[in-house]
Design an enzyme around this catalytic site. Structure first.
Site, PDB file in Angstrom:
ATOM      1  N   GLY A  21       5.389  -6.534   0.605  1.00  0.00           N
ATOM      2  CA  GLY A  21       4.923  -5.211   1.027  1.00  0.00           C
ATOM      3  C   GLY A  21       3.407  -5.127   0.939  1.00  0.00           C
ATOM      4  CB  VAL A  33     -10.032 -14.654  -2.078  1.00  0.00           C
ATOM      5  CG1 VAL A  33      -9.707 -16.123  -1.842  1.00  0.00           C
ATOM      6  CG2 VAL A  33      -9.082 -14.045  -3.122  1.00  0.00           C
ATOM      7  NE  ARG A  82       9.650  -7.656   1.696  1.00  0.00           N
ATOM      8  CZ  ARG A  82       9.096  -6.433   1.767  1.00  0.00           C
ATOM      9  NH1 ARG A  82       9.135  -5.742   2.881  1.00  0.00           N
ATOM     10  NH2 ARG A  82       8.502  -5.912   0.717  1.00  0.00           N
ATOM     11  CG  ASP A 113       8.846  -8.776  -8.147  1.00  0.00           C
ATOM     12  OD1 ASP A 113       8.851  -8.525  -6.927  1.00  0.00           O
ATOM     13  OD2 ASP A 113       9.638  -8.243  -8.953  1.00  0.00           O
ATOM     14  CB  THR A 135       3.101  -4.219  -5.400  1.00  0.00           C
ATOM     15  OG1 THR A 135       4.086  -3.168  -5.390  1.00  0.00           O
ATOM     16  CG2 THR A 135       2.927  -4.650  -6.846  1.00  0.00           C
ATOM     17  CG  ASP A 137       6.558  -0.844  -5.738  1.00  0.00           C
ATOM     18  OD1 ASP A 137       6.410   0.236  -5.145  1.00  0.00           O
ATOM     19  OD2 ASP A 137       7.113  -1.834  -5.219  1.00  0.00           O
ATOM     20  CG  ASP A 139       7.024  -3.780  -9.263  1.00  0.00           C
ATOM     21  OD1 ASP A 139       5.919  -4.245  -8.915  1.00  0.00           O
ATOM     22  OD2 ASP A 139       8.043  -3.879  -8.560  1.00  0.00           O
ATOM     23  NE  ARG A 164       1.346  22.270  -8.361  1.00  0.00           N
ATOM     24  CZ  ARG A 164       2.094  22.566  -9.432  1.00  0.00           C
ATOM     25  NH1 ARG A 164       2.416  23.804  -9.692  1.00  0.00           N
ATOM     26  NH2 ARG A 164       2.528  21.623 -10.222  1.00  0.00           N
ATOM     27  NE  ARG A 181       9.870  -3.766  -5.176  1.00  0.00           N
ATOM     28  CZ  ARG A 181       9.780  -5.067  -5.151  1.00  0.00           C
ATOM     29  NH1 ARG A 181      10.425  -5.753  -4.229  1.00  0.00           N
ATOM     30  NH2 ARG A 181       9.074  -5.729  -6.016  1.00  0.00           N
TER      31      ARG A 181
END
Ligand code: ADP
Length: 329
Positions: A21, A33, A82, A113, A135, A137, A139, A164, A181
């Site tokens: 992603g 890089v 992917r 990951d 990412t 996420d 995570d 709101r 995720r």
């Protein structure tokens, strides 16, 4: 010799790819890089479409100018994909053949990951690879923050602020489903930042009866609206909203924020993080390190063994979760 007359690197040519992603700040990492490698007199090749491009040989030389004017742009100029084939030994061998064909001696993989699992395989086959966590996420173990999390967090906050306004005007309960995720970081941080009445995350059990009595207590003391943030890892926001509405009789609206959370110009935090992590990945490769991931812990750059990172389970700051509950009584 490097641009300023420093020591020679043992590597002459490295590659960089983005995979899985996308996340805002990946471009800033690619830029770091490329520039850091060229600074050290090392050539850089960009691999397009992640591992799919590695297998097909969609590989092109990058110059200083290739990464000009991208530090502020979301997405990834190298594109991402992917690729199921790369999960097979044959696919991985094809990738290594392409790297050898182009004379590439080390690789920086920017992704989540899944992408790190691919990087680990390359290292196992003897190809030096370093992972950079990208990412929204947040995570990935071994870093306090992943590239893109802060931008996504601010996108979610902006969206909830807008919701709101209308929630207050209409006296309604709003359920907002946010990405992440299996991780609750985006939900927890945005919920805390936005003063949500309830935050539902996969890392903590939730009790629907408690959530409902909390909503009712708020109504009794004249609250004009309630905001409930639900992490996608818990389940569907729609189902959650339906249950709340059925059990409280309150008018409930559900918003699934979806892919707006993945786009946009990276925040200052993400640009700086991406620049630091991208440059660190190059330093490590040129020092002869392989099979590691870079990260930031307590604002210090760190690196960890990629296998250890993949084995560790992501954890959330449960003190912060408790605080969110205390502040939303
Ligand atoms: P993310 O990196 O965002 O977690 P994915 O889980 O989709 O995204 O992984 C991205 C790509 O990494 C996959 O499409 C595949 O090419 C590669 N990949 C994932 N898992 C493995 C694995 N176990 N072995 C080799 N490559 C993998």
């Amino acid at each position: 010799m490097n641009i300023e007359g420093g020591i020679d690197s043992i590597m002459k040519r490295i590659g960089v790819l983005t995979s899985g992603g996308d996340s805002p700040g990946m471009n800033a990492a690619i830029r770091a890089v490329v520039r850091k490698a060229i600074y050290h007199g090392v050539e850089v090749y960009g691999i397009y479409q992640g591992y799919a491009g590695l297998i097909s040989g969609d590989i092109r030389k990058m110059e200083l100018g290739s990464v000009g004017d991208i530090i502020h742009r979301g997405g990834t100029i190298l594109y991402t994909a992917r690729c199921e084939e790369f999960k097979t030994l044959e696919g991985q061998k094809k990738g290594i053949e392409q790297l050898k064909k182009f004379g590439i001696e080390g690789l920086v993989v920017i992704g989540g990951d899944g992408s790190f699992a691919g990087a680990q395989k390359l290292t196992e086959h003897g190809f030096p690879t370093v992972g950079v966590p990208g990412t929204i996420d947040n995570d990935i173990p071994g870093t306090d923050f992943t590239i893109g999390f802060d931008t996504a967090l601010n996108t979610v906050i902006d969206a909830i602020d807008k919701i709101r306004d209308t929630a207050t005007s209409h006296d309604r309960t709003y359920v907002i489903e946010v990405m992440g995720r299996n991780a609750g970081d985006l939900a927890l941080w945005s919920g805390l930042a936005d003063g949500a009445e309830t935050i539902v995350i996969p890392e903590a059990d939730h009790d629907i009866d408690q959530i409902i009595s909390r909503l009712q207590r708020g109504q009794e003391r004249g609250k004009k609206h309630s905001i409930i943030v639900v992490a996608e890892g818990v389940g569907s926001g729609m189902d959650f909203g339906r249950e709340i509405s059925e059990r409280t009789g309150a008018e409930t609206r559900v918003t699934v924020l979806g892919h707006i959370q993945r786009g946009g110009s990276p925040t200052g935090f993400d640009r700086v993080l991406a620049s630091r992590l991208g440059a660190k990945a190059v330093d490590l490769l040129l020092e002869g390190q392989a099979g590691v991931t870079v990260g930031i812990e307590n604002n210090k750059l760190v690196h960890h063994d990629i296998t250890e990172v993949l084995q560790r389970k992501h954890s959330i700051d449960l003190d912060m979760y408790r605080l969110s509950q205390e502040l939303s009584i």
